[in-house]
Design a protein around this motif. Structure first.
Motif, short mmCIF file in Angstrom:
data_model
loop_
_atom_site.label_atom_id
_atom_site.label_comp_id
_atom_site.label_asym_id
_atom_site.label_seq_id
_atom_site.Cartn_x
_atom_site.Cartn_y
_atom_site.Cartn_z
N ALA A 5 41.04 -148.99 63.25
CA ALA A 5 40.46 -147.90 63.43
C ALA A 5 39.87 -147.32 64.81
O ALA A 5 40.12 -146.19 65.27
N VAL A 6 39.41 -148.42 65.36
CA VAL A 6 38.99 -148.20 66.83
C VAL A 6 40.13 -147.59 67.76
O VAL A 6 39.63 -146.89 68.61
N LEU A 7 41.42 -148.19 67.38
CA LEU A 7 42.30 -147.50 68.24
C LEU A 7 42.46 -146.11 68.26
O LEU A 7 42.56 -145.26 69.03
N SER A 8 42.33 -145.62 67.02
CA SER A 8 42.60 -144.11 66.57
C SER A 8 41.21 -143.48 67.20
O SER A 8 41.30 -142.19 67.82
N ALA A 9 39.98 -144.00 67.21
CA ALA A 9 38.78 -143.59 67.86
C ALA A 9 38.98 -143.22 69.46
O ALA A 9 38.47 -142.51 69.89
#
Length: 323
Positions: free
Chosen positions: A224-228
């Motif tokens: 999810a951090v990658l999408s953030a």
């Protein structure tokens, strides 16, 4: 006696700079005209509202009242509303609007539709065509309508921010509870995946362990951090008093952790039999990352809605050819 440092935030810097501009414009006004008593009243309003803005900027509160004020946003919105009234009063206190019309039309055009009667009246205003009192009413009505639209958008931004915070707290509690259950009762939440043709693999690489659920959650949060990061890169700068991007990123990370656990449960239940095969620990962990990133499908709707709310609070100039 030590003095407390004044709090410095983005919205305070913007409000303070515009307050200084109001005071500068007020001091630069022509001397009072005895034949125009309305000008004196508008100057008094400008001074009173400027004092309210100054009080909101410098007000000191206890820690608990500060938290309550932050949640309700009353001091921010009171400062902006009073600032808007002060700006209107300074404009209305002038003896004419010829030099201000381009700026007034540009500001009103940011918030009001092309066919709004108040904007149309301002666009069609020709200085000297009507008595000064009539011109003043046209200008004041248009500015108030524009500023009201901005102030209501601030309320919507705060409501969305508070909803994101509440959702983040709930997701954090759920993730923590699931992690504790998995840690205290290894295997109670099955995160090992296997099938008739493939060996059973677990996130930790051995039999079910107490850290399996947490490991899946961490990897899902990493996905999810990658999408953030993508969200941060495409986000436009905003001077709105409520900045959503941090709360949106928090929702993504917490939801990614939850979806990773749900996705691994689906793999273990055989929902994807014939489509996805997990033959090794590395493959299982990779799927946890991918499942965490997949929350982007759901949160794209949230991102789009937040964009619309922020655009209303701080609209961008219209592009060429856009009317």
């Amino acid at each position: 006696m030590a003095t407390r440092r004044p709090r410095v935030t983005d919205w305070r810097l913007v409000v303070q700079s515009r307050l200084d501009r109001v005071r500068a414009d007020l001091s630069a006004l022509d001397p009072l005209d005895p034949l125009d008593p309305e000008s004196a009243r508008w100057r008094e309003v400008a001074v009173e509202e400027a004092a309210v803005v100054e009080d909101m900027l410098t007000r000191e509160e206890s820690r608990w009242r500060t938290v309550a004020s932050w949640w309700s946003g009353w001091h921010i919105e009171r400062a902006w509303r009073s600032l808007h009234e002060a700006e209107i009063a300074v404009v209305a206190a002038g003896n004419g609007f010829l030099g201000r019309l381009p700026g007034l039309r540009g500001r009103v055009g940011e918030y009001l539709d092309d066919d709004d009667p108040r904007r149309v009246a301002l666009d069609e205003l020709r200085p000297g065509e009507f008595p000064l009192s009539v011109e003043r009413e046209i200008v004041v009505d248009a500015l108030r309508a524009a500023f009201d639209r901005s102030d209501f958008a601030h309320v919507g931004s705060r409501a969305l921010r508070n909803k994101l915070i509440a959702a983040s707290v709930v997701l954090f509690a759920v993730n923590t509870l699931i992690g504790l259950i998995g840690f205290l009762q290894p295997g109670f939440i099955p995160t090992c995946v296997g099938s008739e043709r493939l060996p059973t693999v677990c996130p930790s690489g051995r039999d079910a362990a107490g850290t399996d659920v947490w490991l899946v959650q961490v990897l899902g949060a990493f996905g999810a951090v990658l999408s953030a990061v993508v969200l941060l890169l495409r986000r436009r700068p905003s001077l709105s008093p409520y900045v959503m991007i941090g709360y949106q990123a928090t929702i993504k990370i917490l939801l990614g952790a939850s979806l990773a656990v749900v996705g691994i449960l689906a793999l273990g239940a055989g929902v994807t039999t014939g489509l996805i095969g997990v033959a090794s620990q590395a493959a299982l962990l990779l799927w946890a990352v991918i499942l965490g990133y997949s929350q982007q499908v759901a949160t794209r709707l949230l991102d789009s809605y937040a964009d619309r709310v922020m655009d209303q609070a701080r609209p961008l100039p219209k592009a060429e050819g856009q009317r």
